[in-house]
Design an enzyme around this catalytic site. Structure first.
Site, PDB file in Angstrom:
ATOM      1  CG  ASP A  60      -1.562  -1.173   1.637  1.00  0.00           C
ATOM      2  OD1 ASP A  60      -1.489  -2.143   0.886  1.00  0.00           O
ATOM      3  OD2 ASP A  60      -2.191  -1.182   2.704  1.00  0.00           O
ATOM      4  CD  GLU A 243      -6.984  -5.114   4.163  1.00  0.00           C
ATOM      5  OE1 GLU A 243      -6.389  -5.886   4.921  1.00  0.00           O
ATOM      6  OE2 GLU A 243      -6.730  -5.036   2.958  1.00  0.00           O
TER       7      GLU A 243
HETATM    8  C1  FRU Z   1      -3.831  -3.650   2.760  1.00  0.00           C
HETATM    9  C2  FRU Z   1      -3.173  -4.090   4.064  1.00  0.00           C
HETATM   10  C3  FRU Z   1      -3.523  -3.129   5.184  1.00  0.00           C
HETATM   11  C4  FRU Z   1      -2.391  -3.307   6.132  1.00  0.00           C
HETATM   12  C5  FRU Z   1      -1.234  -3.534   5.197  1.00  0.00           C
HETATM   13  C6  FRU Z   1      -0.194  -4.473   5.732  1.00  0.00           C
HETATM   14  O1  FRU Z   1      -3.188  -4.144   1.626  1.00  0.00           O
HETATM   15  O2  FRU Z   1      -3.572  -5.392   4.381  1.00  0.00           O
HETATM   16  O3  FRU Z   1      -4.795  -3.361   5.752  1.00  0.00           O
HETATM   17  O4  FRU Z   1      -2.192  -2.199   6.963  1.00  0.00           O
HETATM   18  O5  FRU Z   1      -1.767  -4.043   4.002  1.00  0.00           O
HETATM   19  O6  FRU Z   1       0.932  -4.496   4.921  1.00  0.00           O
END
Ligand code: FRU
Length: 535
Positions: A60, A243
């Protein structure tokens, strides 16, 4: 932009020796894994005008904030491997949203856990008291993910925390009183804080995901937070965990009306499988988000409205602190999908970001809708324009597989003949993206587009995106960058982002259509690469 052989050597060594990732302070390691352009960004499948990390794993986008002439892009980063692992925040800056300078890792895991996704803001009034010398600090808000708590079977292993920087994001100090929002109710998925300044109510607002809903919290100082409300348990897509939310107001294009937009990523449960980002349009009164009554029917019964119908735009959020005089709402997403992200056939690094996009809120007959278009800065990468006046007239792309095409087709309402763009290479591989009038959907077909042996889910279907516009003129604006295609159809009303792995870049683009459709006109441009030449 810096270029150092030394960095490459130490990076390689660190990789071979498996250097530990739990490091005490930002920027203090010999590896400086986030600080190398030494790979030259020239490997097979390496995007040429999209951001990708110099080496190793990225997911992300995080902490996107504009400050003092720089756009900061942080990202979920694992510097010791090309698969997901203990999360750090990688860091890059840009003055023009196109050319990025890689900086050292900004945040390292510590005794409270890994550094999961989050955001950053400029604390203009130093409300937090974390600034020095009368200058506003940058404050990053992130999730601590405690792997030991998770292993022990506890549910409270994620919490929200902050860190601050008084040197334009070059070094970061974690707040001594972390976490600022502990997980007192033991909610298993409790993460991804996005903070914004709510000028109308003069308060900081935080949204984050709590399993199957979004929580809203408020603060005066970014440190002491109070719960306000939650939203979404029984609305929108729920095929997976929620998320990476984002909340912001947008003025409806061409009107005075302002609405609030709530982005929510969901994995799995996307419209074409796996990860995707849905959104809600409504009002926010300082405490509660209420979807607009006209939007409600679209998000009932497990239905979602998606910012991008392609399979490769996930966890995207928008920049904070874009100057008012600019006024844009600028979005970047992660150009992959948890279905196969860790298996895609790249060796030195894994994953890229989408091109930065401007989000606009429109009000077509179907109801409020978000439109996305590439930021105008992309035009600075354009090479000489090629006019596309009639078809079939193959437009040859640059040998490096980067190209932009903006083309419009005129079709007739009763036509059932598909039309669109076909990308090919010398290895006989092809990618097709176009419109299927029979189902009134844009379609992205990557089944013949190169390597797909790494995952069955990669080519298990042709991705489809319902067309929102209704006019007989169909616009297709396509960005091709070696291993990705981004379609902004009908002025950004329908968007599809998809990745692929051809054995040689697609260097031939042609138009296909039947007799009931014709090309109204179009322009093609080679696009320059954003990375400095390898010395
Ligand atoms: C989304 C996610 C978030 C988390 C991160 C962990 O892709 O799962 O929810 O904070 O990636 O790398």
């Amino acid at each position: 932009m810096l270029y150092r052989y030394g960095t490459f050597l130490s990076l390689t060594l660190c990789f071979l020796l498996s250097c530990g990732s739990e490091r005490p302070t930002a920027g203090s390691t010999p590896a400086q894994a986030g600080d190398t352009t030494a790979t030259g960004y020239a490997e097979a499948h390496r995007p040429q005008f999209h951001f990708s990390p110099p080496a190793h794993w990225m997911n992300d986008p995080n902490g996107m904030v504009y400050h003092d002439g720089e756009y900061h892009l942080f990202y979920q980063y694992y510097p010791d491997s090309t698969v997901w692992g203990p999360m750090h925040w990688g860091h890059a800056v840009s003055e023009d949203l196109m050319h990025w300078e890689n900086l050292p890792i900004a945040l390292y895991p510590d005794s409270l856990g890994y550094i999961f996704s989050g955001s950053a803001v400029v604390d203009r009034t130093n409300s937090s008291g974390l600034g020095t010398d009368g200058r506003p600090p940058l404050v990053a808000i992130f999730t601590y993910h405690d792997p030991e708590g998770e292993r022990a079977g506890r549910n409270d292993y994620q919490s929200q925390a902050i860190a601050y920087s008084n040197d334009n994001g070059r070094s970061w100090t974690k707040y001594a009183g972390n976490p600022v929002i502990p997980n007192t109710e033991s909610i298993r998925d409790f993460r991804d804080p996005k903070v914004m300044w709510d000028g109308e109510r003069e308060q900081w607002l935080m949204v984050f995901a709590a399993q199957d809903r979004i929580m809203f919290w408020r603060s005066d100082n970014l440190i002491d937070w109070r719960y306000l409300s939650d939203f979404g348990r029984d609305l929108g897509g729920h095929g997976g965990v929620w998320e990476c939310p984002d909340l912001f107001p947008l003025t409806v294009a061409g009107e005075a009306e302002e609405k609030w937009v709530l982005l929510v990523s969901i994995n799995p449960g996307g419209p074409n499988g796996g990860s995707a980002t849905q959104y809600f349009v409504g009002d926010f009164d300082g405490t509660t988000f209420t979807p607009d009554p006209t939007f409600l029917p679209d998000v009932r019964d497990g239905e979602g409205v998606w910012i991008d119908y392609g399979r490769d735009n996930y966890a995207g959020v928008t920049f904070s602190d874009i100057p008012q005089a600019d006024g844009r709402r600028i979005f970047i997403g992660w150009m992959s999908n948890w279905l196969y992200a860790q298996e895609v056939p790249t060796e030195a690094w894994r994953s890229a970001m989408t091109v930065p996009r401007t989000l606009e809120l429109h009000h077509p007959p179907a109801g409020y809708r978000l439109f996305s278009t590439p930021v105008r800065e992309l035009e600075t990468l354009r090479g000489p324009a090629v006019e596309i006046s009639s078809a079939p007239s193959p437009v040859t792309a640059g040998a490096d597989g980067t190209y932009e095409i903006d083309i419009s087709f005129l079709t007739s309402p009763d036509s059932s003949e598909p039309f669109g763009l076909l990308l090919e290479n010398e290895a006989g591989e092809s990618y097709r993206i176009g419109f299927d009038p029979a189902t009134k959907a844009f379609v992205s077909d990557r089944r013949q587009a190169g390597d797909h042996a790494f995952s069955e889910t990669f080519t298990d279907r042709v991705a489809r995106a319902p067309r929102l516009a209704t006019s007989d003129t169909v616009g297709m604006h396509l960005l091709l960058d070696v291993a990705s295609a981004e379609l902004f159809a009908d002025g950004g009303a329908t968007v599809m982002t998809e990745i692929f792995f051809p054995s040689t870049p697609f260097d031939r683009i042609s138009v296909y259509h039947g007799t009931s459709t014709r090309v109204l006109g179009g322009t093609g441009y080679p696009l320059q690469r954003i990375w400095p030449a390898m010395r």
